[in-house]
Design a protein around this motif. Structure first.
Motif, PDB file in Angstrom:
ATOM      1  N   MET A   1       0.917  -1.179  -0.053  1.00  0.00           N
ATOM      2  CA  MET A   1      -0.052   0.159  -0.022  1.00  0.00           C
ATOM      3  C   MET A   1       0.779   1.431  -0.007  1.00  0.00           C
ATOM      4  SD  MET A   1      -3.277  -1.186   0.090  1.00  0.00           S
ATOM      5  CE  MET A   1      -3.665  -2.612  -0.111  1.00  0.00           C
ATOM      6  N   CYS A   2       0.423   2.271  -0.331  1.00  0.00           N
ATOM      7  CA  CYS A   2       0.963   3.532  -0.428  1.00  0.00           C
ATOM      8  C   CYS A   2       0.213   4.720   0.003  1.00  0.00           C
ATOM      9  CB  CYS A   2       1.514   3.903  -1.942  1.00  0.00           C
ATOM     10  SG  CYS A   2       2.835   3.104  -2.771  1.00  0.00           S
ATOM     11  N   ASP A  19       5.067   1.985  -0.189  1.00  0.00           N
ATOM     12  CA  ASP A  19       5.040   0.876   0.703  1.00  0.00           C
ATOM     13  C   ASP A  19       4.984  -0.380  -0.474  1.00  0.00           C
ATOM     14  OD1 ASP A  19       4.555   2.647   2.579  1.00  0.00           O
ATOM     15  OD2 ASP A  19       2.447   2.318   2.609  1.00  0.00           O
ATOM     16  N   LEU A  20       6.120  -1.281  -0.182  1.00  0.00           N
ATOM     17  CA  LEU A  20       6.199  -2.641  -1.006  1.00  0.00           C
ATOM     18  C   LEU A  20       7.223  -3.525  -0.331  1.00  0.00           C
ATOM     19  CD1 LEU A  20       4.996  -2.896  -3.884  1.00  0.00           C
ATOM     20  CD2 LEU A  20       6.982  -2.313  -4.783  1.00  0.00           C
ATOM     21  N   TYR A  24      12.892  -1.675  -6.493  1.00  0.00           N
ATOM     22  CA  TYR A  24      13.109  -1.509  -7.974  1.00  0.00           C
ATOM     23  C   TYR A  24      14.391  -0.801  -8.198  1.00  0.00           C
ATOM     24  CZ  TYR A  24       8.386  -3.289  -9.283  1.00  0.00           C
ATOM     25  OH  TYR A  24       7.352  -4.020  -9.358  1.00  0.00           O
ATOM     26  N   LEU A  63      11.529   5.650 -15.174  1.00  0.00           N
ATOM     27  CA  LEU A  63      10.173   5.340 -14.905  1.00  0.00           C
ATOM     28  C   LEU A  63       9.962   5.952 -13.589  1.00  0.00           C
ATOM     29  CD1 LEU A  63      10.843   1.716 -16.193  1.00  0.00           C
ATOM     30  CD2 LEU A  63       9.200   3.142 -17.228  1.00  0.00           C
ATOM     31  N   GLY A  77       2.041   7.792  -8.658  1.00  0.00           N
ATOM     32  CA  GLY A  77       1.252   6.835  -8.868  1.00  0.00           C
ATOM     33  C   GLY A  77       1.389   5.827  -7.824  1.00  0.00           C
ATOM     34  N   ASN A  79      -0.630   2.250  -6.072  1.00  0.00           N
ATOM     35  CA  ASN A  79      -1.407   0.799  -6.583  1.00  0.00           C
ATOM     36  C   ASN A  79      -2.754   1.108  -6.328  1.00  0.00           C
ATOM     37  OD1 ASN A  79       0.346  -0.944  -7.556  1.00  0.00           O
ATOM     38  ND2 ASN A  79      -0.372  -2.619  -6.048  1.00  0.00           N
ATOM     39  N   PRO A 134       6.243  -5.394 -16.743  1.00  0.00           N
ATOM     40  CA  PRO A 134       4.757  -5.109 -17.234  1.00  0.00           C
ATOM     41  C   PRO A 134       4.146  -4.023 -16.647  1.00  0.00           C
ATOM     42  CG  PRO A 134       4.824  -7.107 -15.832  1.00  0.00           C
ATOM     43  CD  PRO A 134       6.250  -6.586 -15.910  1.00  0.00           C
ATOM     44  N   LEU A 135       3.024  -3.523 -17.051  1.00  0.00           N
ATOM     45  CA  LEU A 135       2.408  -2.130 -16.675  1.00  0.00           C
ATOM     46  C   LEU A 135       1.766  -2.570 -15.097  1.00  0.00           C
ATOM     47  CD1 LEU A 135       0.100  -0.839 -19.243  1.00  0.00           C
ATOM     48  CD2 LEU A 135       2.105   0.302 -18.229  1.00  0.00           C
ATOM     49  N   SER A 136       2.004  -1.738 -14.086  1.00  0.00           N
ATOM     50  CA  SER A 136       1.146  -1.787 -12.674  1.00  0.00           C
ATOM     51  C   SER A 136      -0.114  -1.114 -12.820  1.00  0.00           C
ATOM     52  CB  SER A 136       2.156  -1.208 -11.761  1.00  0.00           C
ATOM     53  OG  SER A 136       3.351  -1.292 -12.099  1.00  0.00           O
ATOM     54  N   LEU A 138      -2.136   1.219 -11.486  1.00  0.00           N
ATOM     55  CA  LEU A 138      -2.081   2.651 -10.745  1.00  0.00           C
ATOM     56  C   LEU A 138      -3.363   3.649 -10.857  1.00  0.00           C
ATOM     57  CD1 LEU A 138       1.665   3.475 -11.701  1.00  0.00           C
ATOM     58  CD2 LEU A 138       0.813   2.126  -9.738  1.00  0.00           C
ATOM     59  N   ASN A 172      -4.980   3.717  -1.540  1.00  0.00           N
ATOM     60  CA  ASN A 172      -5.101   2.587  -2.773  1.00  0.00           C
ATOM     61  C   ASN A 172      -6.874   2.569  -2.777  1.00  0.00           C
ATOM     62  OD1 ASN A 172      -2.392   1.803  -1.114  1.00  0.00           O
ATOM     63  ND2 ASN A 172      -2.036   1.908  -3.167  1.00  0.00           N
ATOM     64  N   GLU A 271       5.227  -6.248   3.357  1.00  0.00           N
ATOM     65  CA  GLU A 271       5.300  -4.765   2.675  1.00  0.00           C
ATOM     66  C   GLU A 271       5.862  -3.853   3.740  1.00  0.00           C
ATOM     67  OE1 GLU A 271       1.919  -4.006  -0.105  1.00  0.00           O
ATOM     68  OE2 GLU A 271       1.444  -2.290   1.214  1.00  0.00           O
TER      69      GLU A 271
HETATM   70  C1  LIG Z   1       3.991  -0.708  -6.253  1.00  0.00           C
HETATM   71  C2  LIG Z   1       4.238   0.972  -6.306  1.00  0.00           C
HETATM   72  C3  LIG Z   1       3.155   1.544  -5.717  1.00  0.00           C
HETATM   73  C4  LIG Z   1       3.246   1.525  -4.132  1.00  0.00           C
HETATM   74  C5  LIG Z   1       1.940   0.707  -3.802  1.00  0.00           C
HETATM   75  O1  LIG Z   1       0.833   1.268  -3.842  1.00  0.00           O
HETATM   76  N1  LIG Z   1       2.261  -0.291  -3.221  1.00  0.00           N
HETATM   77  C6  LIG Z   1       1.112  -1.123  -2.695  1.00  0.00           C
HETATM   78  C7  LIG Z   1       0.962  -2.605  -3.304  1.00  0.00           C
HETATM   79  S1  LIG Z   1      -0.498  -3.265  -2.842  1.00  0.00           S
HETATM   80  O2  LIG Z   1      -1.562  -2.523  -3.314  1.00  0.00           O
HETATM   81  O3  LIG Z   1      -0.531  -3.487  -1.469  1.00  0.00           O
HETATM   82  O4  LIG Z   1      -0.560  -4.667  -3.628  1.00  0.00           O
HETATM   83  C8  LIG Z   1       4.311   1.770  -8.068  1.00  0.00           C
HETATM   84  C9  LIG Z   1       4.306   3.292  -7.798  1.00  0.00           C
HETATM   85  C10 LIG Z   1       5.007   3.385  -9.056  1.00  0.00           C
HETATM   86  C11 LIG Z   1       5.193   2.065  -9.894  1.00  0.00           C
HETATM   87  C12 LIG Z   1       6.490   1.874 -10.951  1.00  0.00           C
HETATM   88  C13 LIG Z   1       6.264   3.142 -11.905  1.00  0.00           C
HETATM   89  O5  LIG Z   1       5.090   2.971 -12.781  1.00  0.00           O
HETATM   90  C14 LIG Z   1       7.410   2.830 -13.222  1.00  0.00           C
HETATM   91  C15 LIG Z   1       7.329   1.624 -13.508  1.00  0.00           C
HETATM   92  C16 LIG Z   1       6.326   1.242 -14.640  1.00  0.00           C
HETATM   93  C17 LIG Z   1       6.648  -0.175 -15.348  1.00  0.00           C
HETATM   94  O6  LIG Z   1       5.467  -0.462 -15.911  1.00  0.00           O
HETATM   95  C18 LIG Z   1       6.354  -1.274 -13.886  1.00  0.00           C
HETATM   96  C19 LIG Z   1       7.698  -0.826 -13.153  1.00  0.00           C
HETATM   97  C20 LIG Z   1       7.710   0.484 -12.523  1.00  0.00           C
HETATM   98  C21 LIG Z   1       8.920   0.707 -11.982  1.00  0.00           C
HETATM   99  C22 LIG Z   1       6.363   0.494 -11.479  1.00  0.00           C
HETATM  100  C23 LIG Z   1       6.565  -0.564 -10.249  1.00  0.00           C
HETATM  101  C24 LIG Z   1       5.703  -0.295  -9.374  1.00  0.00           C
HETATM  102  O7  LIG Z   1       4.399  -0.568  -9.746  1.00  0.00           O
HETATM  103  C25 LIG Z   1       5.571   1.255  -8.627  1.00  0.00           C
HETATM  104  C26 LIG Z   1       6.566   1.490  -8.031  1.00  0.00           C
END
Ligand SMILES: C[C@H](CCC(=O)NCCS(=O)(=O)O)[C@H]1CC[C@H]2[C@@H]3[C@H](O)C[C@@H]4C[C@H](O)CC[C@]4(C)[C@H]3C[C@H](O)[C@]12C
Length: 326
Positions: A1-2, A19-20, A24, A63, A77, A79, A134-136, A138, A172, A271
């Motif tokens: 979560m973020c 939060d992860l 990366y 990115l 961005g 999740n 791949p895309l996340s 967001l 989120n 996380e």
């Molecule tokens: C996971 C990050 C958001 C943090 C968050 O909300 N975590 C909660 C996870 S959950 O809900 O509990 O499952 C997101 C925010 C920005 C994202 C990154 C950015 O979008 C930039 C690139 C985009 C690419 O498509 C994927 C890798 C990436 C490098 C992404 C990895 C990951 O999805 C990130 C780091």
């Protein structure tokens, strides 16, 4: 979560907790004005506003997770699993992939009004950065300095939603309108001690300080964090100095920090808050703390040549720095 938030105290601040369970290899990254920003389906931006933020750079492509441009427009961005729904290519639209979205908007827009013009034409097209990345799923918080207004942008199955965000926070799931509605349930919270409205027939005692905040959610889940960070932010003090206000901002974000081993995910992992950031959007200074280093570190975009053509990045300072006094 973020969690992401804005805060105004003289200057304008914008930041987030990331939060992860894994990193990366992100770094504080400055994209100067003449670094060519390429897009899969849109023309290259050869010249654009300079950006500072947290990014993973792959094949010399930044990115961005969160960033601010030299005009003070900011985006993060977060999740949004199960709800984010990116679209097929659409003729006649600006087809921008979510991994390009932050650079596309912040490269060209100084204000939310300008961003809204681009958002009207945008199609968040489903194109992965690569097979490995791949895309996340967001959604995004966007804020400007001039009006202190904030937007939430969500691309759901039924299309793009651009919400005015009067709270200036984002977590989120679920969708933003539901998060906002949920605040109706917490009107009873107060920084002051309660008065007995329970019954005039009973004498009730304020036996502890902080009773006005009893019922403030403390869970790691995104609805709890939304309420907690909104309450903390909306009641936050406003300081006189930059140091005070940066400190105030980190107190807001750290109120919903995730400690290790409390939020279990797949494969016996947990996380946690990898970093917390605070940008002074008026001055282009990116402050951050990390899970292992509580000290505030800072990178000032105006200390580098913003007319350059190459990315500039800074490794995160991740070691705890204790100020020994004897
Ligand atoms: C996971 C990050 C958001 C943090 C968050 O909300 N975590 C909660 C996870 S959950 O809900 O509990 O499952 C997101 C925010 C920005 C994202 C990154 C950015 O979008 C930039 C690139 C985009 C690419 O498509 C994927 C890798 C990436 C490098 C992404 C990895 C990951 O999805 C990130 C780091």
């Amino acid at each position: 979560m973020c969690t992401a938030a804005t805060y105004t105290a003289g200057d304008h601040y914008f930041g987030r907790n990331l939060d992860l369970e894994l990193s990366y290899g992100e770094k504080v990254t400055i994209t100067p004005r003449n670094f060519p920003l390429t897009f899969r389906k849109m023309p290259t931006l050869e010249h654009h506003y300079a950006l500072i933020g947290m990014a993973t750079t792959v094949d010399n492509y930044p990115l961005y997770f969160d960033a601010t441009n030299e005009k003070g427009l900011s985006m993060a961005g977060l999740n949004y699993p199960g709800n984010a729904d990116y679209k097929p290519y659409a003729e006649g639209k600006d087809n921008v992939s979510p991994f390009e979205f932050v650079s596309w908007i912040l490269g060209q827009c100084a204000t939310l009004a300008e961003a809204k013009v681009l958002l009207d034409k945008i199609n968040l097209v489903k194109i992965d950065f690569s097979e490995q990345l791949p895309l996340s799923p967001l959604h995004w918080l966007m804020a400007e300095t001039a009006s202190e207004k904030t937007l939430t942008i969500e691309c759901d199955r039924d299309g793009l939603h651009v919400y005015d965000n009067p709270v200036g926070v984002l977590t989120n799931n679920p969708q933003f309108d539901k998060q906002l509605f949920n605040l109706n349930n917490y009107q009873f919270l107060s920084p002051q001690q309660p008065e007995n409205k329970f019954s005039q027939d009973l004498e009730l005692d304020n036996y502890s300080r902080g009773l006005g905040t009893r019922g403030l959610p403390g869970g790691m889940d995104s609805m709890s964090r939304f309420v907690k960070v909104a309450f903390t932010k909306l009641n936050a003090p406003k300081g006189e100095t930059e140091n005070e206000n940066v400190g105030n901002f980190f107190h807001i974000l750290h109120s919903v920090e995730q400690q290790k081993n409390l939020d279990g995910v797949e494969n016996n992992q947990f996380e946690f808050t990898i970093y917390s950031s605070c940008v002074n959007a008026d001055r282009g200074i990116y402050y951050y703390t990390t899970y292992d280093n509580n000290q505030i570190n800072a990178v000032d975009m105006h200390k580098v040549d913003l007319d350059g053509r190459e990315l500039i990045d800074y490794d995160l300072v991740n070691e705890q720095n204790i100020n020994w006094q004897n």
